[in-house]
Structure formats: structure tokens, C-alpha cells
Design a protein around this motif. Structure first.
Motif, mmCIF file in Angstrom:
data_model
loop_
_atom_site.group_PDB
_atom_site.id
_atom_site.type_symbol
_atom_site.label_atom_id
_atom_site.label_comp_id
_atom_site.label_asym_id
_atom_site.label_seq_id
_atom_site.Cartn_x
_atom_site.Cartn_y
_atom_site.Cartn_z
ATOM 1 N N ALA A 1 0.856 -1.189 0.000
ATOM 2 C CA ALA A 1 0.000 0.000 0.000
ATOM 3 C C ALA A 1 0.887 1.232 0.000
ATOM 4 N N ASN A 2 0.321 2.338 -0.390
ATOM 5 C CA ASN A 2 1.039 3.608 -0.232
ATOM 6 C C ASN A 2 0.738 4.183 1.164
ATOM 7 N N GLY A 3 1.083 5.448 1.372
ATOM 8 C CA GLY A 3 0.862 6.036 2.695
ATOM 9 C C GLY A 3 -0.614 6.086 3.073
ATOM 10 N N HIS A 4 -1.470 6.338 2.093
ATOM 11 C CA HIS A 4 -2.911 6.363 2.389
ATOM 12 C C HIS A 4 -3.380 5.007 2.919
ATOM 13 N N GLY A 5 -2.830 3.937 2.355
ATOM 14 C CA GLY A 5 -3.169 2.601 2.845
ATOM 15 C C GLY A 5 -2.679 2.414 4.274
ATOM 16 N N ALA A 6 -1.448 2.828 4.534
ATOM 17 C CA ALA A 6 -0.902 2.684 5.892
ATOM 18 C C ALA A 6 -1.732 3.505 6.892
ATOM 19 N N TRP A 7 -2.254 4.652 6.455
ATOM 20 C CA TRP A 7 -3.172 5.421 7.325
ATOM 21 C C TRP A 7 -4.354 4.547 7.741
ATOM 22 N N GLU A 8 -4.971 3.893 6.722
ATOM 23 C CA GLU A 8 -6.129 3.047 7.038
ATOM 24 C C GLU A 8 -5.740 1.905 7.954
ATOM 25 N N ARG B 1 -1.485 19.906 5.282
ATOM 26 C CA ARG B 1 -2.478 19.087 4.619
ATOM 27 C C ARG B 1 -2.580 17.650 5.128
ATOM 28 N N PHE B 2 -1.459 17.054 5.526
ATOM 29 C CA PHE B 2 -1.448 15.598 5.621
ATOM 30 C C PHE B 2 -2.163 15.029 6.843
ATOM 31 N N ALA B 3 -2.046 15.650 7.997
ATOM 32 C CA ALA B 3 -2.808 15.131 9.149
ATOM 33 C C ALA B 3 -4.297 15.287 8.884
ATOM 34 N N ALA C 1 -0.876 13.175 14.229
ATOM 35 C CA ALA C 1 0.019 14.275 13.843
ATOM 36 C C ALA C 1 1.027 13.764 12.826
ATOM 37 N N VAL C 2 1.530 14.656 11.990
ATOM 38 C CA VAL C 2 2.626 14.293 11.077
ATOM 39 C C VAL C 2 3.924 14.886 11.627
ATOM 40 N N GLN C 3 5.036 14.195 11.393
ATOM 41 C CA GLN C 3 6.323 14.768 11.809
ATOM 42 C C GLN C 3 6.721 15.879 10.837
ATOM 43 N N VAL C 4 6.628 15.583 9.546
ATOM 44 C CA VAL C 4 6.876 16.618 8.540
ATOM 45 C C VAL C 4 5.631 16.711 7.670
ATOM 46 N N ASP C 5 5.093 17.914 7.531
ATOM 47 C CA ASP C 5 3.994 18.100 6.586
ATOM 48 C C ASP C 5 4.597 18.450 5.239
ATOM 49 N N THR C 6 4.411 17.581 4.285
ATOM 50 C CA THR C 6 5.076 17.676 2.990
ATOM 51 C C THR C 6 4.484 18.784 2.132
ATOM 52 N N ALA C 7 3.306 19.265 2.491
ATOM 53 C CA ALA C 7 2.694 20.362 1.736
ATOM 54 C C ALA C 7 3.174 21.716 2.252
ATOM 55 N N VAL D 1 1.594 8.847 14.876
ATOM 56 C CA VAL D 1 2.424 9.793 14.125
ATOM 57 C C VAL D 1 2.752 9.277 12.722
ATOM 58 N N ASP D 2 2.588 10.164 11.752
ATOM 59 C CA ASP D 2 2.907 9.921 10.344
ATOM 60 C C ASP D 2 4.348 10.368 10.105
ATOM 61 N N THR D 3 5.193 9.424 9.663
ATOM 62 C CA THR D 3 6.599 9.758 9.368
ATOM 63 C C THR D 3 6.909 9.518 7.891
ATOM 64 N N VAL D 4 5.894 9.638 7.032
ATOM 65 C CA VAL D 4 6.110 9.306 5.618
ATOM 66 C C VAL D 4 7.236 10.168 5.027
ATOM 67 N N ALA D 5 7.276 11.442 5.411
ATOM 68 C CA ALA D 5 8.258 12.351 4.806
ATOM 69 C C ALA D 5 9.450 12.603 5.732
ATOM 70 N N SER D 6 9.710 11.675 6.650
ATOM 71 C CA SER D 6 10.813 11.930 7.578
ATOM 72 C C SER D 6 11.574 10.697 8.039
ATOM 73 N N SER E 1 7.300 3.732 1.598
ATOM 74 C CA SER E 1 8.598 3.345 1.030
ATOM 75 C C SER E 1 9.255 4.414 0.174
ATOM 76 N N GLN E 2 8.451 5.320 -0.425
ATOM 77 C CA GLN E 2 8.940 6.067 -1.594
ATOM 78 C C GLN E 2 9.492 7.464 -1.326
ATOM 79 N N LYS E 3 9.753 7.779 -0.064
ATOM 80 C CA LYS E 3 10.276 9.131 0.196
ATOM 81 C C LYS E 3 11.664 9.005 0.804
ATOM 82 N N GLY E 4 11.794 9.180 2.111
ATOM 83 C CA GLY E 4 13.132 9.061 2.695
ATOM 84 C C GLY E 4 13.744 7.683 2.524
HETATM 85 C C1 LIG Z 1 3.302 11.498 0.793
HETATM 86 C C2 LIG Z 1 2.711 11.580 2.146
HETATM 87 C C3 LIG Z 1 1.598 10.825 2.526
HETATM 88 C C4 LIG Z 1 0.803 10.012 1.554
HETATM 89 O O1 LIG Z 1 1.533 8.994 1.022
HETATM 90 P P1 LIG Z 1 1.034 8.284 -0.329
HETATM 91 O O2 LIG Z 1 2.056 7.206 -0.479
HETATM 92 O O3 LIG Z 1 1.070 9.310 -1.397
HETATM 93 O O4 LIG Z 1 -0.316 7.745 -0.085
HETATM 94 C C5 LIG Z 1 1.168 10.887 3.829
HETATM 95 N N1 LIG Z 1 1.791 11.665 4.724
HETATM 96 C C6 LIG Z 1 2.856 12.425 4.400
HETATM 97 C C7 LIG Z 1 3.500 13.271 5.446
HETATM 98 C C8 LIG Z 1 3.339 12.405 3.101
HETATM 99 O O5 LIG Z 1 4.390 13.163 2.767
#
Ligand SMILES: *Cc1c(COP(=O)(O)O)cnc(C)c1O
Length: 394
Positions: free
Chosen positions: A64-71, A91-93, A140-146, A171-176, A196-199
């Protein structure tokens, strides 16, 4: 005429540049998914993910992508009607909270601002008012990517403890993750997630979740559980159940190689590399900002992230800068999203980034500003070079 040729450079905050070794690691046949080699690959990755999250808790890998991991995080610990507090910093939280609302949670947003990080004192104040402890989880997100905000998750964890509130801290660490220090256990975090696809420099398609004992207690009573995401299902003795089906073998090969690269560099060194390169970007943006057109979206310097910088553009078209950078020079910049659509561009500096990539990206932006005659302070690249020259010791 253009000066682009060869490989286009992605300076977007995901998917990020994948190292050649990571791409090459996938160029082999699949494993027998019942083999010892497969079981060991999974066990090693789960162990290393828990180490990256800095937890004694358990980790899970989802296709899954980050949206999947959220669910995955929400469905495993919440029940219909549970109250969830979302800490806004862009945006992300908010997106995570929207998923929670769609799944049946009662979502409250602790109002923040697109131009700043979460204020821990405001979190503590809100939790102290919740005397009945109706709030079950805090997102909460650690880094808000927007917005480019960096949230002090450690201070927010302390604020939750100070309020004496039992809600799960998620905590969302997708971008950190892998770029910035993160201490799940020490910072009182109960559930963490990433992608997987960021840091982590790996192709998109894997989502990661870690959970501690408190999260597991909530899991036992949660009624939003569904078979694919369910942690209990994934604890079955057969390896097959770790993925609720066929393992994403090639993505796992890629992730294994990416984590090996992080280990070879040293996690602390990776954090320091991100700090140095992040500041190099900020030095350049500070110089450009003297022209009164470009500026930082995040007003407070300490709240700017080391993985992505959101640059606001007033009185000029950010899309023109992006178009020039891509079409003339082969560098793809991130777009302003959400509230910043049409008013900003983003420079990603996360994952597989080094000095030439960052200096090259900054140089291309400076070329674009010159070509488009956008007023800007001179010497942005020079300021970045000076910073690195002073701080990357000989
Ligand atoms: C990119 C991102 C997401 C969403 O991840 P997707 O893989 O696009 O679903 C969630 N949270 C943060 C902080 C992001 O940067």
C-alpha cells in the motif's frame, strides 16, 4: 534550445530518486514465497523497521502507499464513533483525519495554520479540557510535505503526558523516517506509520506501521478491523499471513537494499546529511527572498523541515518556474498543493540526495529566476556553497 539531456532529476517529495543499487536489487527472479530465504527476508525487514522507528513494538508491512498505511493504523485501534483529535500543520494530518471520518470516527481538528508547526501547549490545553477522556487517538505528522512544517513530536508527546491523557498518540513519518531523528518509544508514541517512496528511497507501494503494547490493547477492542489490515491476522504462524497473501517480493528486495545503504552510511550520518543539505537549501531561499517575490512558507526558521522546503511565490507564477526547470533543465520541482496551489513550489531534499543533486537543483532554480526575470536576491547558490564549505569539515 534546452540544456536538458539524459536522466531527468526528480526534486519532488515522492517518489524520490531511487539509487541504482535499489533498482538493481529487483532485477532477479521472485523467491519461492514458502522458502526459508523469504521468511528470513521478512524477519530481517520487520526487525530493521522497528529499529528505524526506534521501538520495541511490532512492525507491519502492507502492500500500500501512505494512504493505505493510514487506514491500517486507524482500522486496527479504533471503533465506530471513537473521537479522534487531528493536529493541523498543513495538509497531511487533515487527510489522515478525513480517512478516519470516512471510516466512522468522530473527528475534531485542533486548528493550526499552514504557515507554522503544531504548538504543543495548545495540544496540552485541549487535552486538559477533555476531562472525560473521550478522545481516543491523536493524529500528527512529523513533517507536513505540503506546508514544509517540521513538528516537534517529542514536545507534543511530552504535552500529552503532561495533560495526563490516555489517548493513543499516532504519528505519520512518511516524509521523515530515515531522514530526521524519530524515537517512537522515548517520545510516547503508540502507533507510527511510513511509506517506502520518500526518505526510504524505495519504489512506491509499501506502507509500514509500528505499534506498541498500548496500541495492542486498543486493537483487542477495535471494531473497525478488517482482514487485510488486521494485526492479529498478521501474527499467525504461517509466513504467508504476514502479507495477508502473496509477498511483494521485489519491493522487499528493493527495501532490503535501501535499508542496507542506510546502515552502511549510518543512520546518524543520514540525519546529519539531511540537516546540512536542508540548511543549504534554506540559505539559498533566504538569499532569493530579498527580491520580495520568493519566500519561506513556514515563518519560524526552527519549524522548517530538513526534508522538504516550501517556497511561496508572490507576484509571479510558480508554474512558470517549474516548467522552465523541467523543460529547459531537466529538474522536476514539487508543486504547491492544498492551500498553496498556484502560490508555491516545493524543493524536496529527502532520501537519496547529495551535494551535487541539491546544488544542481538550486542552480537550476536560479537559472529559471534569471531567465524569467523574476526579481530575486543574488547569490542563493553561493550562500548554499558557503554553508556547506563551512560545515562539511575537511
Ligand atoms: C506522501 C505523504 C503521505 C501520503 O503517502 P502516499 O504514499 O502518497 O499515499 C502521507 N503523509 C505524508 C506526510 C506524506 O508526505
Amino acid at each position: 534550445m534546452t540544456v536538458r539531456a539524459g536522466r531527468e532529476f526528480l526534486a519532488i517529495p515522492g517518489p524520490t530518486t531511487m539509487p541504482d543499487q535499489v533498482l538493481q536489487a529487483m532485477h532477479r527472479p521472485a523467491l519461492d514465497i514458502y522458502s526459508t530465504e523469504m521468511v528470513e527476508l521478512t524477519e530481517g525487514l520487520l526487525r530493521d523497521l522497528s529499529k528505524l522507528f526506534a521501538t520495541q513494538g511490532k512492525s507491519y508491512i502492507y502492500i500500500a502507499n501512505g494512504h493505505g498505511a493510514w487506514e491500517a493504523t486507524l482500522s486496527n485501534v479504533l471503533s465506530r464513533g471513537d473521537k479522534v483529535l487531528v493536529l493541523e500543520s498543513g495538509r497531511f494530518a487533515i487527510g489522515w483525519g478525513q480517512a478516519a471520518a470516512a471510516m466512522g470516527a468522530d473527528v475534531e481538528v485542533l486548528k493550526g495554520d499552514w504557515r507554522r508547526a503544531i504548538r504543543p501547549a495548545e495540544v496540552e490545553e485541549r487535552l486538559r479540557r477533555d476531562k472525560e477522556h473521550t478522545i481516543k487517538a491523536i493524529l500528527a505528522v512529523q513533517v507536513d510535505t505540503a506546508s514544509g512544517a517540521y513538528n516537534d513530536i517529542e514536545a507534543i508527546g511530552r504535552a500529552i503526558k503532561a495533560a495526563g491523557h490516555p489517548a493513543l498518540f499516532m504519528v505519520d513519518t512518511v516524509a521523515s523516517l530515515g531522514c530526521t531523528p524519530f524515537e517512537m518509544d522515548k517520545w510516547y508514541i503508540d502507533v507510527a506509520m511510513s511509506g517506502s517512496q520518500k526518505g526510504l528511497m524505495t519504489p512506491p507501494g509499501l506502507g509500514f506501521v509500528a505499534a506498541n503494547d498500548r496500541a495492542w490493547e486498543a486493537h483487542k477492542k477495535a471494531d473497525l478491523r478488517t482482514p487485510y489490515w488486521d494485526w492479529t491476522e498478521r501474527e499467525g504462524s504461517e509466513h504467508y499471513r504476514k502479507y495477508a497473501g502473496t509477498a511483494p517480493v521485489h519491493l522487499l528486495f528493493a527495501l532490503r537494499e535501501a535499508i542496507n545503504m542506510i546502515h552502511a552510511e549510518g543512520l546518524e550520518n543520514a540525519f546529519e546529511r539531511h540537516r546540512l543539505l536542508g540548511e543549504a537549501v534554506r540559505r539559498a531561499v533566504s538569499a532569493w527572498a530579498e527580491g520580495q517575490v520568493l519566500g519561506f512558507n513556514i515563518t519560524e526558521p526552527a519549524e522548517r523541515s530538513n526534508t522538504v522546503t516550501t517556497v511561496t511565490v508572490k507576484g509571479a507564477d510558480p508554474a512558470a518556474i517549474q516548467r522552465y526547470a523541467k523543460e529547459k533543465c531537466g529538474v522536476v520541482l514539487g508543486t504547491g498543493i492544498g492551500d498553496l496551489q498556484g502560490q508555491a513550489f516545493r524543493i524536496a531534499h529527502m532520501g537519496h540526495v547529495n551535494a551535487p543533486m541539491v546544488l544542481g537543483t538550486l542552480g537550476v532554480i536560479e537559472v529559471a529566476l534569471a531567465a524569467l526575470k523574476i526579481p530575486h536576491g543574488r547569490g542563493g547558490v553561493d550562500a548554499a556553497v558557503q554553508w556547506l564549505g563551512e560545515n562539511v569539515k575537511a
